[in-house]
Design a protein around this motif. Structure first.
Motif, mmCIF file in Angstrom:
data_model
loop_
_atom_site.group_PDB
_atom_site.id
_atom_site.type_symbol
_atom_site.label_atom_id
_atom_site.label_comp_id
_atom_site.label_asym_id
_atom_site.label_seq_id
_atom_site.Cartn_x
_atom_site.Cartn_y
_atom_site.Cartn_z
ATOM 1 N N ILE A 1 0.836 -1.204 0.000
ATOM 2 C CA ILE A 1 0.000 0.000 0.000
ATOM 3 C C ILE A 1 0.871 1.253 0.000
ATOM 4 O O ILE A 1 0.614 2.219 -0.739
ATOM 5 C CB ILE A 1 -0.948 -0.009 1.218
ATOM 6 C CG1 ILE A 1 -1.979 -1.127 1.086
ATOM 7 C CG2 ILE A 1 -1.656 1.335 1.362
ATOM 8 C CD1 ILE A 1 -2.874 -1.272 2.296
ATOM 9 N N GLN B 1 2.246 1.585 -3.427
ATOM 10 C CA GLN B 1 1.238 1.997 -4.398
ATOM 11 C C GLN B 1 0.826 3.445 -4.212
ATOM 12 O O GLN B 1 0.502 4.135 -5.186
ATOM 13 C CB GLN B 1 -0.001 1.091 -4.274
ATOM 14 C CG GLN B 1 0.247 -0.366 -4.621
ATOM 15 C CD GLN B 1 0.591 -0.561 -6.085
ATOM 16 O OE1 GLN B 1 0.298 0.302 -6.925
ATOM 17 N NE2 GLN B 1 1.227 -1.679 -6.404
ATOM 18 N N GLY C 1 -6.556 7.565 -8.901
ATOM 19 C CA GLY C 1 -6.026 6.215 -8.671
ATOM 20 C C GLY C 1 -5.839 5.917 -7.190
ATOM 21 O O GLY C 1 -6.164 4.825 -6.711
ATOM 22 N N MET C 2 -5.297 6.918 -6.458
ATOM 23 C CA MET C 2 -5.127 6.712 -5.011
ATOM 24 C C MET C 2 -6.473 6.575 -4.313
ATOM 25 O O MET C 2 -6.631 5.753 -3.399
ATOM 26 C CB MET C 2 -4.337 7.881 -4.424
ATOM 27 C CG MET C 2 -2.864 7.886 -4.797
ATOM 28 S SD MET C 2 -1.920 9.153 -3.895
ATOM 29 C CE MET C 2 -2.575 10.655 -4.623
ATOM 30 N N TRP D 1 -9.222 5.396 -5.609
ATOM 31 C CA TRP D 1 -9.761 4.054 -5.919
ATOM 32 C C TRP D 1 -9.073 2.987 -5.079
ATOM 33 O O TRP D 1 -9.728 2.075 -4.554
ATOM 34 C CB TRP D 1 -9.556 3.764 -7.404
ATOM 35 C CG TRP D 1 -10.034 2.396 -7.795
ATOM 36 C CD1 TRP D 1 -11.300 2.041 -8.128
ATOM 37 C CD2 TRP D 1 -9.243 1.210 -7.881
ATOM 38 N NE1 TRP D 1 -11.361 0.703 -8.411
ATOM 39 C CE2 TRP D 1 -10.111 0.160 -8.273
ATOM 40 C CE3 TRP D 1 -7.887 0.937 -7.678
ATOM 41 C CZ2 TRP D 1 -9.663 -1.139 -8.460
ATOM 42 C CZ3 TRP D 1 -7.440 -0.352 -7.863
ATOM 43 C CH2 TRP D 1 -8.321 -1.385 -8.245
ATOM 44 N N LEU D 2 -7.758 3.109 -4.932
ATOM 45 C CA LEU D 2 -7.015 2.124 -4.130
ATOM 46 C C LEU D 2 -7.498 2.127 -2.683
ATOM 47 O O LEU D 2 -7.742 1.075 -2.090
ATOM 48 C CB LEU D 2 -5.519 2.429 -4.188
ATOM 49 C CG LEU D 2 -4.628 1.568 -3.275
ATOM 50 C CD1 LEU D 2 -4.734 0.097 -3.653
ATOM 51 C CD2 LEU D 2 -3.185 2.045 -3.338
ATOM 52 N N MET E 1 -9.318 -0.958 -0.744
ATOM 53 C CA MET E 1 -8.735 -1.502 0.473
ATOM 54 C C MET E 1 -9.724 -1.464 1.632
ATOM 55 O O MET E 1 -9.786 -2.388 2.454
ATOM 56 C CB MET E 1 -7.461 -0.733 0.842
ATOM 57 C CG MET E 1 -6.283 -1.012 -0.079
ATOM 58 S SD MET E 1 -5.874 -2.776 -0.183
ATOM 59 C CE MET E 1 -5.601 -3.173 1.531
ATOM 60 N N ARG F 1 -3.225 -10.643 -3.562
ATOM 61 C CA ARG F 1 -3.283 -9.189 -3.451
ATOM 62 C C ARG F 1 -1.955 -8.554 -3.884
ATOM 63 O O ARG F 1 -0.891 -9.028 -3.515
ATOM 64 C CB ARG F 1 -3.610 -8.767 -2.025
ATOM 65 C CG ARG F 1 -4.962 -9.268 -1.536
ATOM 66 C CD ARG F 1 -5.259 -8.793 -0.144
ATOM 67 N NE ARG F 1 -6.500 -9.362 0.368
ATOM 68 C CZ ARG F 1 -7.046 -9.079 1.544
ATOM 69 N NH1 ARG F 1 -6.433 -8.211 2.350
ATOM 70 N NH2 ARG F 1 -8.172 -9.640 1.917
ATOM 71 N N PHE F 2 -2.065 -7.505 -4.665
ATOM 72 C CA PHE F 2 -0.918 -6.727 -5.145
ATOM 73 C C PHE F 2 0.013 -7.528 -6.046
ATOM 74 O O PHE F 2 1.184 -7.191 -6.189
ATOM 75 C CB PHE F 2 -0.119 -6.139 -3.960
ATOM 76 C CG PHE F 2 -0.936 -5.249 -3.075
ATOM 77 C CD1 PHE F 2 -1.272 -3.977 -3.479
ATOM 78 C CD2 PHE F 2 -1.378 -5.703 -1.844
ATOM 79 C CE1 PHE F 2 -2.036 -3.152 -2.655
ATOM 80 C CE2 PHE F 2 -2.132 -4.890 -1.020
ATOM 81 C CZ PHE F 2 -2.470 -3.618 -1.429
ATOM 82 N N SER G 1 -0.984 -1.076 -12.981
ATOM 83 C CA SER G 1 -1.966 -1.940 -12.319
ATOM 84 C C SER G 1 -1.573 -2.143 -10.855
ATOM 85 O O SER G 1 -0.408 -2.378 -10.543
ATOM 86 C CB SER G 1 -2.047 -3.292 -13.026
ATOM 87 O OG SER G 1 -2.915 -4.164 -12.325
ATOM 88 N N VAL G 2 -2.582 -2.036 -9.974
ATOM 89 C CA VAL G 2 -2.334 -2.220 -8.544
ATOM 90 C C VAL G 2 -2.312 -3.692 -8.172
ATOM 91 O O VAL G 2 -1.627 -4.109 -7.239
ATOM 92 C CB VAL G 2 -3.397 -1.454 -7.723
ATOM 93 C CG1 VAL G 2 -3.194 -1.669 -6.230
ATOM 94 C CG2 VAL G 2 -3.360 0.024 -8.076
ATOM 95 N N ILE H 1 -5.141 -5.597 -7.300
ATOM 96 C CA ILE H 1 -6.019 -5.849 -6.160
ATOM 97 C C ILE H 1 -7.472 -6.093 -6.570
ATOM 98 O O ILE H 1 -8.260 -6.643 -5.815
ATOM 99 C CB ILE H 1 -5.939 -4.678 -5.172
ATOM 100 C CG1 ILE H 1 -6.468 -5.114 -3.793
ATOM 101 C CG2 ILE H 1 -6.714 -3.474 -5.676
ATOM 102 C CD1 ILE H 1 -6.261 -4.071 -2.736
#
Length: 410
Positions: free
Chosen positions: A198, A201, A240-241, A243-244, A248, A361-362, A372-373, A375
């Motif tokens: 995290i 990312q 993007g952040m 959405w991450l 999460m 994950r990740f 791409s993250v 996740i």
């Protein structure tokens, strides 16, 4: 090992002593009553004999009869005479003094046997208590070892008693604690890895957005086109952040099992149309075509909000891995056994090795995009499994990938 006289054992010893004293009293009481009964019978017999003799021979003085009765005399001769008339069978040949000695002998032996029995039983009880305390001490040491993370199992001498039952339950607890300890270590490592991922990312887009914002601040005379590009890039990084973080938080809610899924009937085509509408911009940006072939009557039971999230992540993954101007096929099927949704793209595909780690994950394999993250697929899998479904993956390099969501009917 010496016996530790705790409160429980003291109570047991006091109870055993009370039983012993009561037994001694009862045995002596019974022997005494029997002796009293025999004495009464002999006294009555002597009284009758004395009365009959005095009545039959009134001239004989009482002192002479008493003297005759007190003389030892010829026991065998008297016994023969009594036997001929049947008296011997009822009263026996023993004198009253012999009977008294017999009573004394009976009392001594009864008390001796009682004491011997009590000592024997007491010895066996002490041996049993000693063994029992040894086993309890062993279990206590074992529990202390458990408290210090010593999870060694010992299944020897597993007898059929209450301590063995307790030992078995402790061993079951040992296995459970051992597994929980391993799981805790694993979860701790996963949490640490997740925090690192995290941080990584978030650090990259945050750094990029910070640099762009600094450039905008340091260059107030920057041309309009460059400024607009920087602002668009900052917006993209922040989106993007966001959405991450959102994803999460959703995964954290699933992990904490605080999500209450509603079990409602969903139309497959209606659900897919809703997802396609949400991804319309991404579809137009890459000039993709999405074909849908789903029977109107196809349905299954799930939570609409969370299942829409899962299907959207699967379709979004297909869009990301499709070439510009390509197509994505979404099909549905319902039969008596299951309902399924299949999403196929015509991208580069994934290898067998990548398929094994696809839902971690990740995870970013060689086929993943650089931004791409890793996740979205993990979240989709968790949601589908929460709904008692499964995700199947069929892929071949350079021939595309098919994700199949299958929900068995009850």
């Amino acid at each position: 090992m010496k016996i530790i006289w705790n409160r429980e054992l003291r109570r047991m010893a006091m109870a055993a002593s009370a039983v012993f004293l009561f037994s001694c009293f009862f045995v002596n009481f019974c022997v005494g009553r029997y002796a009293a009964s025999v004495r009464t019978e002999y006294n009555e017999m002597l009284a009758v004999l004395f009365g009959n003799v005095m009545q039959a021979y009134p001239d004989i003085k009482e002192e002479e009869v008493i003297a005759v009765l007190n003389e030892p005399g010829n026991r065998n001769y008297g016994a023969d005479i009594l036997a001929r008339y049947g008296v011997y069978e009822d009263y026996g040949a023993s004198s009253f003094a012999a009977q008294e000695r017999h009573f004394l002998f009976m009392t001594i032996w009864a008390n001796g046997i009682l004491i011997l029995v009590c000592l024997t039983v007491g010895a066996f009880i002490l041996l049993y208590l000693r063994k029992r305390q040894q086993e309890i001490a062993h279990l206590t040491d074992y529990m202390i070892a458990l408290n210090r993370d010593g999870y060694e199992l010992e299944m020897d001498n597993n007898a059929d008693d209450e301590l063995s039952g307790l030992r078995n339950e402790i061993y079951k607890l040992t296995v459970l604690l051992k597994e929980q300890a391993k799981e805790a270590v694993s979860q701790k490592q996963v949490l640490a890895d997740t925090m690192v991922n995290i941080s990584h990312q978030l650090k990259t887009p945050l750094t990029s957005a910070t640099v762009l914002a600094d450039n905008l601040s340091d260059n107030p005379d920057m041309d309009r086109k460059t400024r607009q590009h920087f602002l668009s890039e900052i917006t993209r990084q922040i989106t993007g952040m966001s959405w991450l973080i959102t994803v999460m938080l959703k995964m954290a809610r699933l992990d904490a099992e605080v999500v209450e899924l509603e079990n409602t009937k969903l139309g497959v085509k209606e659900l897919v149309d809703e997802v396609i509408e949400r991804l319309e911009l991404a579809t137009e940006w890459k000039n993709l075509t999405i074909s849908v072939n789903i029977p109107q009557e196809a349905q299954f039971m799930a939570d609409r909000k969370w299942m829409s999230e899962a299907v959207m992540n699967i379709v979004k993954n297909a869009l990301e891995h499709s070439p510009v101007g390509g197509r994505v096929e979404i099909t549905g099927e319902e039969n008596e056994i299951y309902t399924q949704i299949s999403v196929r793209d015509y991208g580069k595909g994934i290898t067998e090795e990548e398929r094994k780690k696809l839902f971690q994950r990740f995870y970013n394999g060689s086929s993943m995009r650089e931004d791409s993250v890793g996740i979205g697929l993990a979240l989709a899998k968790e949601i589908v499994e929460k709904e008692y479904g499964s995700i199947l993956v069929d892929s071949c390099p350079n021939h595309g990938t098919t994700f199949t969501l299958r929900f068995m009917k009850c």
